[in-house]
Design a protein around this motif. Structure first.
Motif, PDB file in Angstrom:
ATOM      1  N   CYS A 242      38.224  38.577  42.641  1.00  0.00           N
ATOM      2  CA  CYS A 242      39.135  37.541  43.109  1.00  0.00           C
ATOM      3  C   CYS A 242      39.517  36.626  41.943  1.00  0.00           C
ATOM      4  O   CYS A 242      39.087  35.465  41.858  1.00  0.00           O
ATOM      5  N   GLY A 243      40.308  37.173  41.019  1.00  0.00           N
ATOM      6  CA  GLY A 243      40.809  36.387  39.898  1.00  0.00           C
ATOM      7  C   GLY A 243      39.762  35.968  38.900  1.00  0.00           C
ATOM      8  O   GLY A 243      39.957  34.977  38.181  1.00  0.00           O
ATOM      9  N   HIS A 244      38.656  36.698  38.817  1.00  0.00           N
ATOM     10  CA  HIS A 244      37.539  36.312  37.963  1.00  0.00           C
ATOM     11  C   HIS A 244      37.441  37.248  36.760  1.00  0.00           C
ATOM     12  O   HIS A 244      37.906  38.403  36.826  1.00  0.00           O
ATOM     13  N   PRO A 245      36.865  36.794  35.644  1.00  0.00           N
ATOM     14  CA  PRO A 245      36.671  37.700  34.501  1.00  0.00           C
ATOM     15  C   PRO A 245      35.876  38.937  34.925  1.00  0.00           C
ATOM     16  O   PRO A 245      34.892  38.836  35.653  1.00  0.00           O
ATOM     17  N   PRO A 246      36.274  40.118  34.476  1.00  0.00           N
ATOM     18  CA  PRO A 246      35.646  41.367  34.933  1.00  0.00           C
ATOM     19  C   PRO A 246      34.236  41.530  34.389  1.00  0.00           C
ATOM     20  O   PRO A 246      33.935  41.102  33.259  1.00  0.00           O
ATOM     21  N   ALA A 260      39.480  45.617  37.592  1.00  0.00           N
ATOM     22  CA  ALA A 260      39.896  45.976  38.942  1.00  0.00           C
ATOM     23  C   ALA A 260      41.301  46.557  38.926  1.00  0.00           C
ATOM     24  O   ALA A 260      42.185  46.067  38.212  1.00  0.00           O
ATOM     25  N   ASP A 261      41.517  47.599  39.721  1.00  0.00           N
ATOM     26  CA  ASP A 261      42.850  48.183  39.846  1.00  0.00           C
ATOM     27  C   ASP A 261      43.795  47.255  40.595  1.00  0.00           C
ATOM     28  O   ASP A 261      44.968  47.115  40.234  1.00  0.00           O
ATOM     29  N   GLN A 262      43.260  46.623  41.655  1.00  0.00           N
ATOM     30  CA  GLN A 262      44.076  45.715  42.463  1.00  0.00           C
ATOM     31  C   GLN A 262      43.299  44.418  42.693  1.00  0.00           C
ATOM     32  O   GLN A 262      42.685  44.233  43.745  1.00  0.00           O
ATOM     33  N   PRO A 263      43.269  43.529  41.699  1.00  0.00           N
ATOM     34  CA  PRO A 263      42.525  42.272  41.879  1.00  0.00           C
ATOM     35  C   PRO A 263      43.107  41.425  42.994  1.00  0.00           C
ATOM     36  O   PRO A 263      44.322  41.429  43.234  1.00  0.00           O
ATOM     37  N   ALA A 264      42.239  40.711  43.681  1.00  0.00           N
ATOM     38  CA  ALA A 264      42.656  39.837  44.773  1.00  0.00           C
ATOM     39  C   ALA A 264      42.869  38.419  44.248  1.00  0.00           C
ATOM     40  O   ALA A 264      42.381  38.066  43.174  1.00  0.00           O
ATOM     41  N   ASP A 280      37.240  48.146  44.572  1.00  0.00           N
ATOM     42  CA  ASP A 280      37.148  49.051  43.435  1.00  0.00           C
ATOM     43  C   ASP A 280      35.723  49.567  43.326  1.00  0.00           C
ATOM     44  O   ASP A 280      34.754  48.848  43.632  1.00  0.00           O
ATOM     45  N   THR A 281      35.574  50.811  42.899  1.00  0.00           N
ATOM     46  CA  THR A 281      34.240  51.396  42.741  1.00  0.00           C
ATOM     47  C   THR A 281      34.051  51.828  41.289  1.00  0.00           C
ATOM     48  O   THR A 281      34.984  52.297  40.628  1.00  0.00           O
ATOM     49  N   PHE A 282      32.809  51.646  40.822  1.00  0.00           N
ATOM     50  CA  PHE A 282      32.465  51.998  39.451  1.00  0.00           C
ATOM     51  C   PHE A 282      31.069  52.597  39.434  1.00  0.00           C
ATOM     52  O   PHE A 282      30.264  52.359  40.337  1.00  0.00           O
TER      53      PHE A 282
END
Length: 358
Positions: A242-246, A260-264, A280-282
């Motif tokens: 949600c708009g946070h550093p990955p 993230a592919d589609q960040p919220a 997203d899955t990793f």
């Protein structure tokens, strides 16, 4: 340390007595209580000031035998009494202030333990370490947050950063952490959990605006966050950014960013989401180290304004023990910024240990 001002008093008195009549070193005695005040308390400073006055009186008696306490020596003695008394008052005020600051630190530490509960070193099959670095020396807590909750099949974590500073940010962080701890083990899916957290933040904003005198700042109040689900028996983790550093995964010395592919949108801005949040899955395999952090780390600047290159700095680090890793990262980060951060920083290091196979 107290030997230094006493030695100064003795030296000045002896030299002044032995010096020619036109040389007066008595004014140097004021340095003795001034030096003492830099490390001693009011009683010690008062004692040294008294010794300085006595030394000046002895000098006057020896040098002015015909005219006891000349106007010059009287003025020096009065000056010593005035300066010594002022220094004693200064020490009293300083000690009172020091006691108040000690109490403030204690309250801040207790507040941090209530809001940011220390994470256990072991959560299910995971090894965990957490670290909070405050930008202000006297502020032990701010708007950065983290928490972990066990579910029936794994662990859910959150790391976030409240927009703004001060007590409002602390209040918002406390509300989000309370909502996460209450709902993380009940919400069936990660998407439902994030929707619940977003609604909690929006409800809190609406409640604040209902108070008399509040202004409409709902579009300015939000919390960036990363919410993860780490299954106990699956190497793939779920994440909603949600708009946070990955986050960053360290695998065999290689640092990889989990983008993230589609960040919220940040929490509190859920009305911008059209449909369900994307999960997203990793891969998070045995021997990997997962690092969660706030922008106080990624946006830390050195004297030249260069951001801290997190993935570049940790690349090649092979020790995946969470506590050892965070200690090393802390030293490296503070060295980059010259010892002081410009913003609060929260970090969580999570290791999935290798299992012993028969």
């Amino acid at each position: 340390m107290v030997a230094i001002p006493i030695a100064l008093i003795v030296a000045v008195a002896v030299v002044d007595v032995l010096a020619p009549p036109d040389i007066h070193l008595g004014p140097l005695l004021v340095a003795a209580p001034a030096i003492t005040a830099s490390f001693g308390g009011p009683w010690m400073t008062g004692l040294v000031a008294t010794l300085a006055v006595v030394a000046q009186a002895v000098i006057a008696v020896i040098r002015d035998r015909d005219e006891l306490f000349s106007a010059n020596h009287q003025a020096q003695i009065m000056a010593l009494i005035l300066v010594g008394s002022s220094l004693v008052v200064f020490c009293v005020v300083r000690e009172r202030r020091a006691r108040e600051m000690t109490q403030v630190r204690y309250v801040a530490e207790m507040a941090q333990r209530v809001v940011l509960r220390p994470l256990p070193k072991v959560i299910g099959p995971l090894r965990v370490a957490s670290l909070y670095l405050a930008a202000e020396a006297e502020a032990q807590i701010g708007g950065d947050l983290y928490a972990a909750v066990r579910t029936g099949s794994g662990t859910r974590l959150i790391v976030g950063d409240v927009r703004g500073k001060g007590m409002t940010a602390v209040d918002d962080a406390a509300l989000l952490l309370g909502a996460f701890r209450a709902a993380a083990h009940r919400q069936a899916s990660l998407t439902e959990l994030v929707m619940f957290l977003d609604a909690s933040v929006r409800w809190d904003v609406a409640a604040d605006l209902a108070e008399p005198g509040e202004t409409d700042e709902s579009d300015e109040t939000f919390i960036t966050a990363t919410v993860l689900e780490i299954p106990d028996h699956d190497s793939r983790i779920g994440m909603i950014d949600c708009g946070h550093p990955p986050p960053v995964v360290l695998r065999d010395g290689r640092a990889m960013t989990l983008d993230a592919d589609q960040p919220a949108p940040p929490l509190g801005l859920g009305e911008l989401v059209h449909g369900a949040h994307h999960v997203d899955t990793f891969k998070f395999e045995e021997g990997d180290l997962l690092l969660l952090y706030t922008d106080g780390v990624s946006e830390a600047r050195d004297a030249g304004g260069t951001f801290y290159p997190l993935t570049e700095r940790i690349a090649g680090w092979t020790d995946t023990d969470p506590e050892t890793f965070l200690r090393r990262l802390r030293r490296d980060l503070l060295h980059h910024v010259g010892g002081r951060l410009g913003d609060d920083a929260a970090l969580i290091a999570i290791e999935r240990p290798r299992t012993a196979h028969a």
